[in-house]
Design a protein around this motif. Sequence first.
Motif, PDB file in Angstrom:
ATOM      1  N   GLU A 205      16.774  -3.292   0.699  1.00  0.00           N
ATOM      2  CA  GLU A 205      17.232  -4.686   0.669  1.00  0.00           C
ATOM      3  C   GLU A 205      17.197  -5.269  -0.745  1.00  0.00           C
ATOM      4  OE1 GLU A 205      18.668  -6.399   3.011  1.00  0.00           O
ATOM      5  OE2 GLU A 205      18.437  -4.927   4.592  1.00  0.00           O
ATOM      6  N   ALA A 206      16.006  -5.549  -1.256  1.00  0.00           N
ATOM      7  CA  ALA A 206      15.903  -6.285  -2.520  1.00  0.00           C
ATOM      8  C   ALA A 206      16.589  -5.571  -3.676  1.00  0.00           C
ATOM      9  CB  ALA A 206      14.435  -6.538  -2.855  1.00  0.00           C
ATOM     10  N   ALA A 207      16.328  -4.268  -3.828  1.00  0.00           N
ATOM     11  CA  ALA A 207      16.823  -3.556  -5.009  1.00  0.00           C
ATOM     12  C   ALA A 207      18.287  -3.168  -4.913  1.00  0.00           C
ATOM     13  CB  ALA A 207      15.967  -2.308  -5.259  1.00  0.00           C
ATOM     14  N   THR A 208      18.878  -3.237  -3.715  1.00  0.00           N
ATOM     15  CA  THR A 208      20.276  -2.823  -3.566  1.00  0.00           C
ATOM     16  C   THR A 208      21.256  -3.989  -3.586  1.00  0.00           C
ATOM     17  OG1 THR A 208      20.159  -2.928  -1.156  1.00  0.00           O
ATOM     18  CG2 THR A 208      19.628  -0.823  -2.179  1.00  0.00           C
ATOM     19  N   LEU A 209      20.751  -5.208  -3.500  1.00  0.00           N
ATOM     20  CA  LEU A 209      21.648  -6.351  -3.292  1.00  0.00           C
ATOM     21  C   LEU A 209      22.649  -6.516  -4.430  1.00  0.00           C
ATOM     22  CD1 LEU A 209      22.413  -8.737  -1.475  1.00  0.00           C
ATOM     23  CD2 LEU A 209      20.745 -10.119  -2.733  1.00  0.00           C
ATOM     24  N   SER A 210      22.189  -6.439  -5.656  1.00  0.00           N
ATOM     25  CA  SER A 210      23.110  -6.576  -6.785  1.00  0.00           C
ATOM     26  C   SER A 210      24.155  -5.463  -6.779  1.00  0.00           C
ATOM     27  CB  SER A 210      22.334  -6.561  -8.103  1.00  0.00           C
ATOM     28  OG  SER A 210      23.214  -6.592  -9.207  1.00  0.00           O
ATOM     29  N   PHE A 211      23.717  -4.237  -6.471  1.00  0.00           N
ATOM     30  CA  PHE A 211      24.627  -3.094  -6.463  1.00  0.00           C
ATOM     31  C   PHE A 211      25.753  -3.287  -5.459  1.00  0.00           C
ATOM     32  CE2 PHE A 211      25.763   1.159  -4.785  1.00  0.00           C
ATOM     33  CZ  PHE A 211      26.213   1.752  -5.954  1.00  0.00           C
TER      34      PHE A 211
ATOM     35  N   GLY B  21      26.910  -7.587  -8.310  1.00  0.00           N
ATOM     36  CA  GLY B  21      26.177  -8.539  -9.132  1.00  0.00           C
ATOM     37  C   GLY B  21      26.316  -9.982  -8.725  1.00  0.00           C
ATOM     38  N   GLN B  22      26.996 -10.258  -7.604  1.00  0.00           N
ATOM     39  CA  GLN B  22      27.216 -11.652  -7.195  1.00  0.00           C
ATOM     40  C   GLN B  22      25.999 -12.256  -6.495  1.00  0.00           C
ATOM     41  OE1 GLN B  22      31.487 -12.186  -5.539  1.00  0.00           O
ATOM     42  NE2 GLN B  22      31.080 -10.005  -5.394  1.00  0.00           N
TER      43      GLN B  22
END
Length: 752
Positions: free
Chosen positions: A491-497, A501-502
Amino acid sequence: MEDRAIALDRNFIERVGKQDFEAIGEGWDHRKLGLTDADFIGLFESQLKSRLLDLESRKMRGRNQGFYTIGSSGHEGNAAYGLAFRPKDMAFLHYRSGAFVIERGRHVPGETLLYDMLLSFAASCEDPISGGRHKVLGSKQLNIPPQTSTIASHLPKSVGAALSIPLTERIGLASQMPLDSVVLCNFGDASANHASAQTAINAATWAAYQQVPMPLVFICEDNGIGISTPTPKGWIAANFSQRPSLKYFYCDGRDILDCYKVSKAAADYARVHRKPVFLHVRTVRLMGHAGSDAEIAYMSEAQILANEAQDPILVTAKQLIDANLMTSEKIIELYQSIKSQIEAISRLAVTKPKLESAEQAMASIVPPKVSLDPIPVLDDQSRQQLFKADRLALSKPLHMGKLINLTLTEMMARYKNIVVCGEDVGKKGGVYHVTSRLVERFTPNRVINTLLDETSILGLATGMAHNGILPIPEIQFLAYVHNAEDQIRGEAATLSFFSNGQFTNPMVIRIAGLAYQKGFGGHFHNDNSFAVFRDIPGLIIACPSNGRDAMLMLRECVRLAREEQRVVIFLEPIALYMTRDLHHENDGLWSHHYLPEAAAENDTKGQIPLAEVEEFGNGDELAIISYANGYYLSRQAEKELAELGIACRVIDLRWLAPLNESAIIEAAKACRHLLIVDECRKTGSISEAIVTCLHEALGEACPPLARITADDCFIPLADAATLPLPSKAQIVEAAVELVGHNSSVAQLKQKA
């Protein structure tokens, strides 16, 4: 059995033409439900678009032009809550939510969702949400953070996002979500059994039971089966309808009007009462779990046909005919028109460019930096008032635990959006008192005592970060994170990917860990492995070895989260929390005065920049590379090695991800021998990465090296706790053997 996508397409046209409908639906008058004729027809169009996108995605897969075929067929009733909720209500969705997204987009000007979704199906880098990285449902404009093939892992962060809305009001923070908004998340009946779902619903009701505002709607779309495993009849209602502090609603998702009526009531209840809701929506799954799933392998033909007879778009077609809004001919004409439109858009979407390099694919792993107004450091008067209770402590050198506490205090006073959360972080001040006095200084609104559940703690932080809060969650012990690691990894670490980046959820996760604790055993309190974090792209791991570094690195971690939107692990060595001395009792070499930010302006501006290492000494015979407890022991060993005539330098890595490979390589070049001291287990340890880095970079020019690691063993109890771990004596012995000084070897033997 005939391809069910072909059969569904044909059956819809035939059954509408013959007006051959099942008796499903309550005979509602849509106007009495508050729906205009245009909105009723608009809901139907959203359902049709979702269905026809599903059919087209399978055709694209057959042509090798599309790459993901989990669709929304049978769940098109969720278009109803696409209308019942407001576009500003943040929505965390599972993969069968196409109709919801399309319906919400119908009410936001400028949306081109058919094209956007087909770009996603085609994995085009012009896909506006993921940039071609995955077929996801999401939109920045529609307040829908993207999810991949989630199995309830998005529910914990929905709790955090919902809690954050009234929380921002209580702490006087500008909310990025409207104060009267709610959060919704939907999931399947099978996913309702997942630990992440259970922990999220429990956490929401646990908070609501204590009158904590929680404007949240859990939506369980119950199609009665999880891939091939049936859900026991009545299980969802039995499990969730009588939960304390959880308002239960039920509707028939096959019936768009019933679904709208009840979902509107559910949204209104959560909005007005600020309490969690469980909306149970009956649905039906059509065409199997995904394109590769042949239902006939585990369902009878009669069961498959019975499900298809309950097709929700047929139910809506009947309702429109009964309401004299459309004829069967007009419905078929509309269906064919949308189908042709989607086919035409698909032909265009598949021609659009794809990701063509690893650099393009990786571009969104690290979020974009944001431009923020500077916030001044505390002035002397404010700081003196803040630290009034610590006046005596500030006059003398302090250990790491207290220095982290003071740094947290000053950071929270400076940045009003920092919220600390975790088990026992309030009045108790944490297991090791690192958060002591924070709750008295900043109130329980900013120092949140959570329930005993690491998934909830990390989900809470991730959700709050969606709303302008900068969370600093605490995990009591490193081993405790393993039951919740997917909240970081998935969840947390994949969101930008996955959002190009939005969307970001910056935070600093404080974790007490590593080994060498006196009297503790087992892998729950003496865990010497952080490998779980090392392979997560974009994640930063900070690990100070002493109090001064802890102060300056924690400030840098807050800056990285605040300005660069990063997810940071701040790994605190428990065994060094209270350590004051290095070589002998009362030498005070491992304690430091607190350095306020204002006084630190000439000291790297009060921060240690990301990836900067520390070098002690300048000997060129031997370089010792280590971190945390290993660095502490290596510093002790360095003194003995100097007495043996071996001049060495000791390097503290400090930042364990990303590794400063260039600094490691330069240290190797500067010395004739290299020793790596790693307190973690031999297998999967960071020393493996260091050795690989050196050999890949230097090849035959790499100096002779050795590594000392912990054994591949869990940590036993009492005095045996250090037996599997590196010791000062082992470091000295390995260094002497590596360097090969005959005189040093003799001295060492004589000393022994």
